[in-house]
Scaffold this motif. Structure first.
Motif, PDB file in Angstrom:
ATOM      1  N   ALA A 257      31.822  40.863 -44.606  1.00  0.00           N
ATOM      2  CA  ALA A 257      31.146  39.363 -44.457  1.00  0.00           C
ATOM      3  C   ALA A 257      29.404  39.347 -44.456  1.00  0.00           C
ATOM      4  O   ALA A 257      29.116  38.438 -45.103  1.00  0.00           O
ATOM      5  CB  ALA A 257      31.594  39.037 -42.966  1.00  0.00           C
ATOM      6  N   THR A 258      28.985  40.577 -44.233  1.00  0.00           N
ATOM      7  CA  THR A 258      27.509  40.617 -44.418  1.00  0.00           C
ATOM      8  C   THR A 258      27.108  40.652 -45.779  1.00  0.00           C
ATOM      9  O   THR A 258      25.959  39.726 -46.169  1.00  0.00           O
ATOM     10  CB  THR A 258      26.966  41.950 -43.784  1.00  0.00           C
ATOM     11  OG1 THR A 258      27.256  41.930 -42.212  1.00  0.00           O
ATOM     12  CG2 THR A 258      25.362  41.872 -44.122  1.00  0.00           C
ATOM     13  N   ARG A 259      27.869  41.316 -46.720  1.00  0.00           N
ATOM     14  CA  ARG A 259      27.585  41.277 -48.285  1.00  0.00           C
ATOM     15  C   ARG A 259      27.969  39.884 -48.613  1.00  0.00           C
ATOM     16  O   ARG A 259      27.088  39.641 -49.516  1.00  0.00           O
ATOM     17  CB  ARG A 259      28.642  42.375 -48.790  1.00  0.00           C
ATOM     18  CG  ARG A 259      28.558  42.527 -50.485  1.00  0.00           C
ATOM     19  CD  ARG A 259      29.411  43.611 -50.887  1.00  0.00           C
ATOM     20  NE  ARG A 259      30.818  43.445 -50.345  1.00  0.00           N
ATOM     21  CZ  ARG A 259      31.720  42.537 -51.124  1.00  0.00           C
ATOM     22  NH1 ARG A 259      31.425  41.915 -52.285  1.00  0.00           N
ATOM     23  NH2 ARG A 259      32.991  42.639 -50.765  1.00  0.00           N
TER      24      ARG A 259
ATOM     25  N   CYS B 178      30.506  29.551 -40.011  1.00  0.00           N
ATOM     26  CA  CYS B 178      31.559  30.045 -39.315  1.00  0.00           C
ATOM     27  C   CYS B 178      32.965  29.983 -39.814  1.00  0.00           C
ATOM     28  O   CYS B 178      33.590  30.693 -39.816  1.00  0.00           O
ATOM     29  CB  CYS B 178      31.492  29.739 -37.999  1.00  0.00           C
ATOM     30  SG  CYS B 178      30.115  30.155 -36.913  1.00  0.00           S
ATOM     31  N   TYR B 179      33.143  28.685 -40.628  1.00  0.00           N
ATOM     32  CA  TYR B 179      34.380  28.557 -41.344  1.00  0.00           C
ATOM     33  C   TYR B 179      34.300  28.793 -42.733  1.00  0.00           C
ATOM     34  O   TYR B 179      35.259  28.626 -43.456  1.00  0.00           O
ATOM     35  CB  TYR B 179      35.038  27.117 -40.991  1.00  0.00           C
ATOM     36  CG  TYR B 179      34.151  26.103 -41.072  1.00  0.00           C
ATOM     37  CD1 TYR B 179      34.162  25.315 -42.514  1.00  0.00           C
ATOM     38  CD2 TYR B 179      33.628  25.083 -40.399  1.00  0.00           C
ATOM     39  CE1 TYR B 179      33.343  24.226 -42.647  1.00  0.00           C
ATOM     40  CE2 TYR B 179      32.702  24.007 -40.610  1.00  0.00           C
ATOM     41  CZ  TYR B 179      32.644  23.668 -41.850  1.00  0.00           C
ATOM     42  OH  TYR B 179      31.979  22.598 -42.085  1.00  0.00           O
ATOM     43  N   GLN B 180      32.994  28.547 -43.572  1.00  0.00           N
ATOM     44  CA  GLN B 180      33.055  28.764 -44.690  1.00  0.00           C
ATOM     45  C   GLN B 180      33.266  30.028 -45.253  1.00  0.00           C
ATOM     46  O   GLN B 180      33.657  30.410 -46.655  1.00  0.00           O
ATOM     47  CB  GLN B 180      31.539  28.050 -45.243  1.00  0.00           C
ATOM     48  CG  GLN B 180      31.586  26.546 -45.163  1.00  0.00           C
ATOM     49  CD  GLN B 180      30.111  26.180 -45.362  1.00  0.00           C
ATOM     50  OE1 GLN B 180      29.245  26.718 -45.698  1.00  0.00           O
ATOM     51  NE2 GLN B 180      30.016  24.770 -45.659  1.00  0.00           N
ATOM     52  N   LEU B 181      32.734  31.054 -44.595  1.00  0.00           N
ATOM     53  CA  LEU B 181      32.708  32.562 -44.993  1.00  0.00           C
ATOM     54  C   LEU B 181      34.046  33.275 -44.860  1.00  0.00           C
ATOM     55  O   LEU B 181      34.612  33.765 -45.912  1.00  0.00           O
ATOM     56  CB  LEU B 181      31.898  33.318 -44.245  1.00  0.00           C
ATOM     57  CG  LEU B 181      31.284  34.503 -45.147  1.00  0.00           C
ATOM     58  CD1 LEU B 181      29.989  34.885 -44.553  1.00  0.00           C
ATOM     59  CD2 LEU B 181      32.375  35.620 -44.458  1.00  0.00           C
ATOM     60  N   PRO B 182      35.033  32.882 -43.903  1.00  0.00           N
ATOM     61  CA  PRO B 182      36.242  33.679 -43.823  1.00  0.00           C
ATOM     62  C   PRO B 182      37.169  33.478 -44.997  1.00  0.00           C
ATOM     63  O   PRO B 182      37.848  34.619 -45.155  1.00  0.00           O
ATOM     64  CB  PRO B 182      36.887  32.896 -42.238  1.00  0.00           C
ATOM     65  CG  PRO B 182      35.669  32.717 -41.747  1.00  0.00           C
ATOM     66  CD  PRO B 182      34.457  32.009 -42.718  1.00  0.00           C
ATOM     67  N   PRO B 183      37.195  32.351 -45.485  1.00  0.00           N
ATOM     68  CA  PRO B 183      38.437  32.365 -46.522  1.00  0.00           C
ATOM     69  C   PRO B 183      38.013  33.218 -47.983  1.00  0.00           C
ATOM     70  O   PRO B 183      38.664  33.821 -48.576  1.00  0.00           O
ATOM     71  CB  PRO B 183      38.189  30.981 -47.501  1.00  0.00           C
ATOM     72  CG  PRO B 183      37.716  30.039 -46.117  1.00  0.00           C
ATOM     73  CD  PRO B 183      36.773  30.882 -45.366  1.00  0.00           C
ATOM     74  N   LEU B 184      36.443  33.437 -48.037  1.00  0.00           N
ATOM     75  CA  LEU B 184      36.134  34.444 -48.889  1.00  0.00           C
ATOM     76  C   LEU B 184      36.633  35.903 -48.888  1.00  0.00           C
ATOM     77  O   LEU B 184      36.603  36.941 -49.578  1.00  0.00           O
ATOM     78  CB  LEU B 184      34.785  34.360 -49.210  1.00  0.00           C
ATOM     79  CG  LEU B 184      34.138  32.895 -49.499  1.00  0.00           C
ATOM     80  CD1 LEU B 184      32.654  33.131 -49.742  1.00  0.00           C
ATOM     81  CD2 LEU B 184      34.829  32.338 -50.713  1.00  0.00           C
ATOM     82  N   LEU B 185      36.598  36.414 -47.420  1.00  0.00           N
ATOM     83  CA  LEU B 185      37.265  37.581 -47.081  1.00  0.00           C
ATOM     84  C   LEU B 185      38.553  37.962 -47.378  1.00  0.00           C
ATOM     85  O   LEU B 185      38.995  39.031 -47.622  1.00  0.00           O
ATOM     86  CB  LEU B 185      36.943  37.655 -45.380  1.00  0.00           C
ATOM     87  CG  LEU B 185      35.900  37.629 -44.662  1.00  0.00           C
ATOM     88  CD1 LEU B 185      36.064  37.535 -43.242  1.00  0.00           C
ATOM     89  CD2 LEU B 185      34.848  38.935 -45.112  1.00  0.00           C
ATOM     90  N   CYS B 186      39.434  36.839 -47.563  1.00  0.00           N
ATOM     91  CA  CYS B 186      40.862  36.823 -48.064  1.00  0.00           C
ATOM     92  C   CYS B 186      41.103  36.980 -49.530  1.00  0.00           C
ATOM     93  O   CYS B 186      42.302  37.123 -50.139  1.00  0.00           O
ATOM     94  CB  CYS B 186      41.688  36.024 -47.247  1.00  0.00           C
ATOM     95  SG  CYS B 186      41.564  35.795 -45.469  1.00  0.00           S
ATOM     96  N   GLY B 187      40.079  36.789 -50.396  1.00  0.00           N
ATOM     97  CA  GLY B 187      40.191  36.777 -51.756  1.00  0.00           C
ATOM     98  C   GLY B 187      40.105  35.354 -52.370  1.00  0.00           C
ATOM     99  O   GLY B 187      40.105  34.321 -51.685  1.00  0.00           O
ATOM    100  N   SER B 188      39.791  35.235 -53.709  1.00  0.00           N
ATOM    101  CA  SER B 188      39.367  33.852 -54.456  1.00  0.00           C
ATOM    102  C   SER B 188      40.556  33.116 -54.185  1.00  0.00           C
ATOM    103  O   SER B 188      40.301  31.702 -54.533  1.00  0.00           O
ATOM    104  CB  SER B 188      39.241  34.409 -55.811  1.00  0.00           C
ATOM    105  OG  SER B 188      40.333  35.065 -56.614  1.00  0.00           O
ATOM    106  N   SER B 189      41.814  33.277 -54.200  1.00  0.00           N
ATOM    107  CA  SER B 189      42.910  32.427 -54.000  1.00  0.00           C
ATOM    108  C   SER B 189      43.087  31.639 -52.750  1.00  0.00           C
ATOM    109  O   SER B 189      43.865  30.795 -52.620  1.00  0.00           O
ATOM    110  CB  SER B 189      44.231  32.959 -54.505  1.00  0.00           C
ATOM    111  OG  SER B 189      44.575  33.959 -53.451  1.00  0.00           O
ATOM    112  N   SER B 190      42.473  32.401 -51.886  1.00  0.00           N
ATOM    113  CA  SER B 190      42.547  31.590 -50.537  1.00  0.00           C
ATOM    114  C   SER B 190      41.548  30.429 -50.205  1.00  0.00           C
ATOM    115  O   SER B 190      40.426  30.009 -51.126  1.00  0.00           O
ATOM    116  CB  SER B 190      42.011  32.586 -49.309  1.00  0.00           C
ATOM    117  OG  SER B 190      42.938  33.995 -49.415  1.00  0.00           O
ATOM    118  N   CYS B 191      42.062  29.640 -49.276  1.00  0.00           N
ATOM    119  CA  CYS B 191      41.213  28.233 -48.785  1.00  0.00           C
ATOM    120  C   CYS B 191      41.067  28.033 -47.410  1.00  0.00           C
ATOM    121  O   CYS B 191      41.746  28.474 -46.738  1.00  0.00           O
ATOM    122  CB  CYS B 191      41.588  27.015 -49.785  1.00  0.00           C
ATOM    123  SG  CYS B 191      43.505  26.609 -49.275  1.00  0.00           S
TER     124      CYS B 191
END
Length: 300
Positions: free
Chosen positions: A9-11, A52-65
């Motif tokens: 998340a920090t990265r 807080c909600y914009q970053l979490p999907p990126l933790l799951c990969g590019s196909s997540s939303c």
């Protein structure tokens, strides 16, 4: 070795959003939803709720939303534009007709869907959730969540937001700068959300006294604030033991905000009070002088 949620998340915070560090409460909210927990985020206006909600999907990969439910059209447009400047895919819809205009390629790869309450409970979107988007949704965010109860009379679809959850398996994050315990209960009851892990973060590290004119008002304010931090009440109807315990807890930092009537609040002798407020209209200038004299007694 797998990268921890915190480290990743920090990265992403630095690489994608161009920020160097999280604000208070942001990382904890992100870690909570990454762990599959529903969460309430209460941060002040401009306190960084959207991250807080914009970053979490990126933790799951590019196909997540992420699906964001918002009542404010102008804010949706502004956030979509900002995400697009960061190279992220985002779209906003406030009507069913706009949903029908979303191109196939956007449905397949969009990372952020900003929808009005009317859109998100429409048969069109629920069909898209069931057939096209649901598997990709990793978080549902309800922004300006206090509106679920405050606006329910003229925007009844707010009370149906929970229906979208049956089409995806993901946590819900509700975000607001202002919410009370009764409103939180209404959100759970009316929007049929699951029990939530409450994470209310505000700066309560500064010792504060809030003076009020009556015991009734002190009680009202305490009922609003007590559940969101280390808040206590101090007035004449409380027992001596209760008031004494409040003063000791305030001095030790176990309580950081005391709501007190003037007569009894003046008896609080804590040297490192940093903030003194008066809720209402003081009876005299001298009274204000006396109240504000409670702050900074340690010369700091």
């Amino acid at each position: 070795m797998a990268e921890s949620v915190s480290r990743k998340a920090t990265r992403l915070l630095r690489e994608v959003f161009g920020l160097q560090s999280f604000r208070d409460g942001q990382l904890e909210a992100i870690e909570a939803v990454a762990d599959g927990k529903d969460v309430v985020v209460k941060l002040t206006t401009a306190g960084g709720k959207s991250l807080c909600y914009q970053l979490p999907p990126l933790l799951c990969g590019s196909s997540s939303c992420c699906l964001i439910v918002s009542p404010l059209h102008a804010l949706m447009i502004e956030q979509v534009a900002k995400l697009q400047t960061l190279g992220l895919s985002a779209v906003s819809c406030v009507s069913v007709s706009q949903l029908e205009e979303i191109p196939e390629c956007v449905l397949n790869c969009c990372q952020y869907f900003y929808l009005s309450p009317e859109c998100v409970v429409s048969s069109k979107w629920l069909t898209l959730m069931r057939t096209r988007v649901g598997d990709r949704v990793k978080l549902i965010a309800v922004d300006e969540a206090h509106c679920v109860t405050e606006w329910a009379n003229f925007r009844p679809n707010y009370c149906k937001i929970g229906s979208v959850r049956s089409h995806c398996n993901c946590p819900i994050m509700i975000l607001t700068a202002t919410i009370t315990r009764p409103q939180l209960k209404d959100i759970n009851d009316e929007a049929t959300l699951e029990p939530i892990t409450t994470m209310l973060r505000e700066d309560r590290s500064v010792k504060t006294i809030i003076y009020v004119g009556t015991k009734a008002l002190a009680t009202t304010l305490w009922e609003i604030l007590c559940w969101s931090g280390k808040v206590a009440i101090h007035h004449s109807s409380l027992t001596y033991g209760t008031k004494r315990q409040t003063e000791e807890d305030f001095r030790a930092g176990k309580v950081t905000v005391v709501i007190a009537t003037i007569e009894f609040g003046m008896g609080i002798d804590v040297s490192d009070v940093r903030l003194v407020l008066y809720y209402g209209v003081p009876r005299s200038v001298m009274e204000v002088y006396q109240m504000f004299g409670r702050a900074g007694r340690d010369d700091q």
